[in-house]
Design a protein around this motif. Sequence first.
Motif, short mmCIF file in Angstrom:
data_model
loop_
_atom_site.label_atom_id
_atom_site.label_comp_id
_atom_site.label_asym_id
_atom_site.label_seq_id
_atom_site.Cartn_x
_atom_site.Cartn_y
_atom_site.Cartn_z
N ASN A 54 0.87 -1.19 0.00
CA ASN A 54 0.00 0.00 0.00
C ASN A 54 0.90 1.23 0.00
OD1 ASN A 54 -2.12 -1.72 2.22
ND2 ASN A 54 -2.74 -1.05 0.20
N HIS A 102 -2.16 -6.72 -5.08
CA HIS A 102 -1.19 -7.32 -4.19
C HIS A 102 -1.53 -8.78 -3.93
CE1 HIS A 102 -3.21 -4.18 -1.48
NE2 HIS A 102 -3.96 -5.24 -1.47
N GLY A 126 -8.62 -4.65 1.19
CA GLY A 126 -7.87 -3.57 0.54
C GLY A 126 -6.47 -3.35 1.08
N LEU A 127 -6.08 -4.04 2.16
CA LEU A 127 -4.72 -3.86 2.68
C LEU A 127 -3.76 -4.81 1.98
CD1 LEU A 127 -5.28 -3.59 6.54
CD2 LEU A 127 -5.10 -1.75 4.87
N ASP A 128 -2.48 -4.43 1.96
CA ASP A 128 -1.50 -5.34 1.36
C ASP A 128 -1.23 -6.50 2.33
OD1 ASP A 128 0.44 -4.47 3.22
OD2 ASP A 128 1.13 -2.90 1.87
N PRO A 129 -0.57 -7.57 1.85
CA PRO A 129 -0.44 -8.75 2.70
C PRO A 129 0.17 -8.47 4.08
CG PRO A 129 0.15 -9.31 0.47
CD PRO A 129 -0.08 -7.83 0.49
N ARG A 130 1.17 -7.61 4.15
CA ARG A 130 1.76 -7.34 5.47
C ARG A 130 0.74 -6.63 6.36
NH1 ARG A 130 7.33 -4.59 5.71
NH2 ARG A 130 6.29 -3.14 4.32
N GLN A 138 -2.46 -6.80 6.20
CA GLN A 138 -3.50 -7.77 6.58
C GLN A 138 -3.05 -8.59 7.78
OE1 GLN A 138 -4.63 -10.22 3.24
NE2 GLN A 138 -5.04 -8.48 1.94
N HIS A 140 -14.82 -13.55 4.23
CA HIS A 140 -14.85 -14.63 3.27
C HIS A 140 -13.47 -15.25 3.08
CE1 HIS A 140 -15.41 -11.00 0.42
NE2 HIS A 140 -14.13 -11.22 0.50
N GLU A 162 -0.43 -23.47 7.18
CA GLU A 162 0.70 -23.99 6.41
C GLU A 162 1.76 -24.62 7.31
OE1 GLU A 162 -0.67 -21.01 5.90
OE2 GLU A 162 -0.86 -20.59 3.75
#
Lengths: 281, 290
Positions: A44, A201, B175-179, B181, B204, B272
């Motif tokens: 982001n 992303h 809407g947040l990037d993986p980090r 999130q 979801h 995982e």
Amino acid sequence: MSEILSFNHITFSYTPENAEARKAVQDVSFSVNQGEWIAIVGHNGSGKSTMAKLMCGLLFPEQGEVRIKRDVLTEENLWEIRSQIGMVFQNPDNQFVGATVQDDVAFSLENNGVPYEEMVIRVKEALEQVKMEGFINHEPHHLSGGQKQRVAIAGALAMYPQILILDEATSMLDPQGREEVLKTVQALREKIGLTVLSITHDLEEALLADRVIFMNDGKKYAEGTPAEIFALGDQLVDFGLDLPFATKMTKLLQAQGVQLVGQHMTEEELVNDLWTSNFNK
Amino acid sequence: MDIKLQQVSYAYSKGTPFEKYALHDVELSIASGTYEAIIGHTGSGKSTILQHFNGLLKPSSGTVHIGDRVVEAGKKAKELKPIRQKVGIVFQFPEHQLFEETVLKDIMFGPMNFGVSEKDAEKRARELITLVGLPDNILEKSPFDLSGGQMRRVAIAGVLAMEPEVIVLDEPTAGLDPRGQKEIMDLFYTLHKEKGLTTILVTHSMEDAARYADRIAIMHEGKCVLTGEPRALFADSATLAKYRLEPPRVVRFQHKVEQMIGKKLSKVCLIEEELAEELGQAIREGRAEQ
């Protein structure tokens, strides 16, 4: 292959009066060939969406030039160039204007003065391409997320664009919706040779691309095939991204002492490697 | 604080030609201290049910128990204010609710509305800003000068400032990037554990439900069709498919591996790390047998 879009040393700042402030996009260059699928990935605030806005002239660069099919994008040719670019945004609810699916798809055609008879044909055609022809009289707001985004894509397709830009277009969808949209885009690419730029992303989405442009803090950090980009491994994680599922799983298995040959990007590769390296002996 | 829905139905535009039932006879109990995930396909009623947890919506029929308060169809709900203080909802894109001149004022707004003194509200804001992972000099800035991820954190601090006992999260990482999130989800999990909160996550993402939840409730066509522990629930792909859901990716991958090697691992792995460990174990045992 011919070039359809290029960025030549583009710099852009939202606060040009402040020379100290960090540039949203800094000295970025790349080019896209006709029919290619390019994914632009980054955390982001890395400049991805600003780049999308620069591509269709919603913003103009401070330095450098954007070229669409060799023409430099300017205030003068903006409208002509925009008609060649379709854009789908993140939130499907924010871009509906029509009361029904067909009205919505027809909106941009009407604005561009396309004659009624032709409009009817184009709307039908566009909805067939995204497999939403059965919904022409439905209210957009009552569709599922994936269906809404497919209608949004149809709205863009009706204008016969050369380039489709997906700005985080799948990030608000549930897993099925995301798959629906990505399958639709893949099919369109094969059928009509559309050039696709997806800003995302979601690393699994980036895997579908021919090439990936990896942005960090407004600069292009790396560019390459998905395999080359994902070989960067932990650097992706350090810059706020993640690894594709199979790559992450490979690393975790190796840490457990499981023998595997190299990095894997797809589950199939990994399952096969697991089998040949560990079970089928 | 226990939450209990008994035979809850809800109709939008009730009594008009547009009347449409979004919930049908929903039965759901969430025990105090549980991390509960509510999953379901788009349009399954997840967002409607969420608004019943603090009385934003009143059931068209049935009863909602929130701690010792009762919201019942047909009766005028009294004293909803204490419920709204105790049940904090973090809506999708909560940053859209920011409005104050400074981050500090925005975080203080909620508690002061509920009678907390200015001094105490400020104290809470100063503590919370660090907790949500932001530097404290941000408190004097306008919330509108922040990045999307920072705004999200400020909005979350604003909900936490009410010191709720129950926290309801509606797709908090959209809407947040993986980090971003991961940081937000880990933050809520830490709060859940440290403060003994009841946490309800509407999502979801099957992956988040598998990683964080103690229990899962599945919504389908306005009904709560299944509740249970993640491991049992995600083991049954056939049932999930009936509700147009899929198990988390790691479980699907485990199925593929099991098919390839022709035997089952000792358990269904939800994350995982767990699967890597389980597979490593199985491979070592396989080698020892040879």
